[in-house]
Design a protein around this motif. Structure first.
Motif, PDB file in Angstrom:
ATOM      1  N   PRO A   1     -44.433 -12.257  69.839  1.00 59.60           N
ATOM      2  CA  PRO A   1     -42.680 -12.458  69.904  1.00 59.60           C
ATOM      3  C   PRO A   1     -41.988 -11.446  70.018  1.00 59.60           C
ATOM      4  O   PRO A   1     -40.988 -11.396  70.884  1.00 59.60           O
ATOM      5  N   TYR A   2     -42.269 -10.005  69.601  1.00 66.68           N
ATOM      6  CA  TYR A   2     -41.616  -8.771  69.839  1.00 66.68           C
ATOM      7  C   TYR A   2     -41.762  -8.624  71.193  1.00 66.68           C
ATOM      8  O   TYR A   2     -40.495  -8.334  72.038  1.00 66.68           O
ATOM      9  N   LYS A   3     -42.842  -8.598  72.021  1.00 68.19           N
ATOM     10  CA  LYS A   3     -42.962  -8.088  73.287  1.00 68.19           C
ATOM     11  C   LYS A   3     -42.368  -9.131  74.312  1.00 68.19           C
ATOM     12  O   LYS A   3     -41.613  -8.811  75.152  1.00 68.19           O
ATOM     13  N   LEU A   4     -42.596 -10.576  73.994  1.00 72.39           N
ATOM     14  CA  LEU A   4     -41.775 -11.316  74.908  1.00 72.39           C
ATOM     15  C   LEU A   4     -40.499 -11.469  74.691  1.00 72.39           C
ATOM     16  O   LEU A   4     -39.774 -11.547  75.784  1.00 72.39           O
ATOM     17  N   GLY A   5     -39.883 -11.296  73.842  1.00 74.73           N
ATOM     18  CA  GLY A   5     -38.411 -11.536  73.412  1.00 74.73           C
ATOM     19  C   GLY A   5     -37.810 -10.189  74.147  1.00 74.73           C
ATOM     20  O   GLY A   5     -36.813 -10.293  74.734  1.00 74.73           O
ATOM     21  N   VAL A   6     -38.327  -9.134  73.543  1.00 76.31           N
ATOM     22  CA  VAL A   6     -37.576  -7.738  74.230  1.00 76.31           C
ATOM     23  C   VAL A   6     -37.698  -7.647  75.637  1.00 76.31           C
ATOM     24  O   VAL A   6     -36.755  -7.235  76.153  1.00 76.31           O
TER      25      VAL A   6
ATOM     26  N   ASP B   1     -40.222 -15.132  88.659  1.00 78.71           N
ATOM     27  CA  ASP B   1     -40.285 -13.611  88.576  1.00 78.71           C
ATOM     28  C   ASP B   1     -40.635 -12.939  87.513  1.00 78.71           C
ATOM     29  O   ASP B   1     -41.481 -11.992  87.363  1.00 78.71           O
ATOM     30  N   PHE B   2     -40.031 -13.361  86.428  1.00 72.97           N
ATOM     31  CA  PHE B   2     -40.648 -12.829  84.881  1.00 72.97           C
ATOM     32  C   PHE B   2     -41.935 -13.138  84.724  1.00 72.97           C
ATOM     33  O   PHE B   2     -42.512 -12.076  84.289  1.00 72.97           O
ATOM     34  N   ALA B   3     -42.365 -14.417  84.908  1.00 76.39           N
ATOM     35  CA  ALA B   3     -43.464 -14.754  84.385  1.00 76.39           C
ATOM     36  C   ALA B   3     -44.763 -13.848  85.383  1.00 76.39           C
ATOM     37  O   ALA B   3     -45.701 -13.449  84.871  1.00 76.39           O
ATOM     38  N   LEU B   4     -44.426 -13.771  86.710  1.00 81.62           N
ATOM     39  CA  LEU B   4     -45.305 -13.084  87.479  1.00 81.62           C
ATOM     40  C   LEU B   4     -45.237 -11.528  87.132  1.00 81.62           C
ATOM     41  O   LEU B   4     -46.422 -10.881  86.904  1.00 81.62           O
ATOM     42  N   GLU B   5     -44.261 -10.986  86.660  1.00 78.47           N
ATOM     43  CA  GLU B   5     -44.046  -9.449  86.465  1.00 78.47           C
ATOM     44  C   GLU B   5     -44.866  -9.390  85.081  1.00 78.47           C
ATOM     45  O   GLU B   5     -45.590  -8.532  84.758  1.00 78.47           O
ATOM     46  N   GLN B   6     -44.795 -10.226  84.067  1.00 79.80           N
ATOM     47  CA  GLN B   6     -45.483 -10.093  82.671  1.00 79.80           C
ATOM     48  C   GLN B   6     -46.792 -10.530  82.999  1.00 79.80           C
ATOM     49  O   GLN B   6     -47.518 -10.557  81.589  1.00 79.80           O
ATOM     50  N   LYS B   7     -47.371 -11.221  84.115  1.00 73.03           N
ATOM     51  CA  LYS B   7     -48.862 -11.446  84.087  1.00 73.03           C
ATOM     52  C   LYS B   7     -48.947 -12.652  83.199  1.00 73.03           C
ATOM     53  O   LYS B   7     -50.047 -12.800  82.413  1.00 73.03           O
TER      54      LYS B   7
ATOM     55  N   GLU C   1     -56.448 -21.440  81.123  1.00 72.60           N
ATOM     56  CA  GLU C   1     -56.486 -22.709  81.835  1.00 72.60           C
ATOM     57  C   GLU C   1     -55.425 -22.844  83.035  1.00 72.60           C
ATOM     58  O   GLU C   1     -55.798 -23.326  84.091  1.00 72.60           O
ATOM     59  N   SER C   2     -54.390 -21.942  83.352  1.00 71.83           N
ATOM     60  CA  SER C   2     -53.550 -21.777  84.269  1.00 71.83           C
ATOM     61  C   SER C   2     -52.843 -20.825  84.408  1.00 71.83           C
ATOM     62  O   SER C   2     -52.524 -20.065  83.513  1.00 71.83           O
ATOM     63  N   ARG C   3     -52.518 -20.308  85.605  1.00 65.58           N
ATOM     64  CA  ARG C   3     -51.510 -19.082  85.920  1.00 65.58           C
ATOM     65  C   ARG C   3     -50.437 -19.709  86.655  1.00 65.58           C
ATOM     66  O   ARG C   3     -49.507 -18.934  87.086  1.00 65.58           O
ATOM     67  N   GLU C   4     -50.368 -20.947  86.871  1.00 60.15           N
ATOM     68  CA  GLU C   4     -49.229 -21.775  87.530  1.00 60.15           C
ATOM     69  C   GLU C   4     -47.999 -21.553  86.775  1.00 60.15           C
ATOM     70  O   GLU C   4     -48.076 -21.962  85.610  1.00 60.15           O
TER      71      GLU C   4
END
Length: 507
Positions: free
Chosen positions: A323-328, A390-396, A412-415
């Protein structure tokens, strides 16, 4: 672990008090707004003890706190984890620093704490929380000890076990309303208001009765009363998500049992916003400790140590969400978007990848935007509104699950849509199933029927059985839950001795 309440008297040494004043000045200079904050130094054992109590110096006595203390002590002994700080949502805020922290760690922790305190004070989901909860927890402890002295430790502790297994059956999206009057009292009030006649009539002299209360008016009154009686026969009239409150009002509980359940419910509502905003809260604190430390508080000799220790906070594991990483990262993404004007109709309708990548209107609204987001959102709305492709792609980002055939976890998925949908599903209701009381007189036999709001994930069979068992202990009559298993609507029941499952006919 001590079973009695504790009072920490350590305070801060002078050099840390000076650092606190400096860090607090930096935090307020950035616009953070928080309650007065007091820090205390504690050792490893004391920190584990406070953490086992959920961050409070005292709680009601119960075996689970000792078990949690033992777990925390072992994780530190084996080098698996160490707690560096704890902060309590209170006014004034109270925070604990670990005496083994290095000087740079103490500065980092203070910056982190001030941001948490700002979040507690200003986020709307914390607005209803008790800002004197330290005192309230002490009162709860005193009440429970009184019950134990009067009725026995084992008896009270066993009932606490039952209540704790039900403490997520609250309505986290509604304020913690107090208990309503008991139905018998409400019914007496209603009867006094309506009077004892055939139907409610307008007051009139006998010779005017036919004109003031004509037959058609009385017929309408009878029809209205019949409809109200039909509605009243549904108990509750509408599905009730605050199951604990419903049980407190209508289950055949002794006074002390109702008191214990009231304590558990009050604490569940106090902690609920922390579960609803874990990503936002930790991301906000990480964002600001990073800003304060790198732009203001660090000396040249501390940079390497800070980078080494701070990197552990945002380290990513392939098996869990940090949560620290995703939030910041999402706060930084929002700030950049609003600084460059990457929002609104024009930007959304722009299809050119190169044009979108170069888009920069110089709006400079990023800082204002993240403060607004901090105030109004919880984790679900935070992710729903701002987690972009864009964010999901950037954060893989990807979703994963357990493959039973291969007996291992796999991607399971990268979609983007699938990843976002699974994340939102995990955050909704803090990951707990949504359960409602739909009928407290099921089959006209005083049985309790619950309904599981199914969203593609079946109830865990083991947990469901344990919850039904404990609900039966509270309700003292058969209990059941309407749900679905592998797509088939079913009703799972427990009558005090046996579990059963039958197909749901009205689904």
């Amino acid at each position: 672990m001590r079973s009695h309440s504790m009072r920490w008297t350590g305070g801060l040494p002078r050099y840390l008090r000076e650092i606190q004043d400096v860090i607090e000045g930096y935090a307020r200079g950035y616009g953070l707004d928080f309650f007065p904050t007091f820090f205390e130094i504690v050792n490893y054992d004391e920190m584990n003890e406070i953490a086992a109590y959920g961050g409070f110096p005292t709680r009601y006595p119960h075996w689970r706190f000792g078990m949690e203390y033992d777990r925390l002590a072992k994780t530190r002994t084996y080098g698996l984890a160490t707690i560096y700080e704890l902060v309590i949502n209170n006014d004034p805020c109270t925070a604990y620093l670990l005496e083994g922290n290095s000087f740079v760690d103490q500065k980092l922790v203070m910056a982190h704490v001030f941001a948490h305190c700002d979040f507690f004070k200003n986020n709307l989901w914390f607005a209803h929380t008790n800002r004197r909860m330290i005192d309230e927890m002490a009162n709860h402890g005193s009440r429970v000890r009184g019950y134990m002295d009067r009725y026995g430790v084992d008896k009270v502790e066993n009932f606490i076990d039952v209540c704790l297994s039900l403490d997520n059956l609250i309505d986290v999206h509604s304020p913690p309303l107090p208990r309503a009057p008991f139905r018998e009292e409400a019914r007496k009030d209603e009867e006094e208001e309506l009077g004892s006649g055939d139907v409610p009539r307008l007051r009139a002299k006998s010779y005017m009765e036919h004109y003031i209360n004509p037959p058609e008016f009385l017929d309408r009154q009878r029809e209205r009363m019949a409809e109200e009686n039909r509605q009243a026969s549904r108990f509750p009239a509408e599905p009730e998500r605050d199951v604990l409150r419903f049980l407190m009002e209508h289950a055949p509980l002794k006074a002390w049992e109702r008191g214990v359940m009231e304590i558990i419910r009050e604490e569940a509502y106090y902690f609920a916003p922390q579960g609803q905003t874990k990503i936002m809260n930790e991301g906000w604190a990480t964002y600001w400790h990073s800003r304060i430390m790198t732009q203001k508080a660090l000396s040249a000799s501390e940079i390497v140590d800070y980078a080494d220790h701070a990197s552990m906070v945002t380290a990513v594991s392939g098996m869990r969400l940090n949560p620290y990483k995703l939030g910041v990262e999402l706060y930084r993404h929002i700030e950049e978007r609003w600084n460059k004007g990457r929002f609104g109709k024009a930007y959304d309708e722009c299809d050119g990848m190169a044009e979108r990548a170069a888009w920069d209107t110089g709006a400079g609204l990023g800082r204002e935007k993240i403060f607004h987001v901090r105030r109004t959102h919880n984790d679900v709305t935070f992710m729903d509104e701002f987690l972009t492709y864009d964010f999901a792609l950037e954060q893989k980002m990807f979703s994963f699950g357990y493959n039973r055939r291969r007996q291992r976890y796999e991607i399971e998925s990268r979609e983007f849509e699938e990843v976002k949908k699974k994340l939102l599903g995990q955050l909704t209701n803090m990951g707990h199933p949504v359960i409602r009381v739909v009928d407290a007189n099921n089959r006209n036999r005083g049985e309790l029927l619950l309904e599981h709001e199914h969203h593609g994930v079946d109830l865990d069979a083991g947990y469901a059985r344990q919850v039904l068992t404990n609900l039966h202990k509270v309700w003292s009559r058969p209990v059941a839950v309407a749900t679905a298993v592998e797509g088939k609507p079913v009703i799972q029941s427990f009558d005090g001795t046996d579990f059963s499952e039958e197909e749901r006919k009205d689904a």
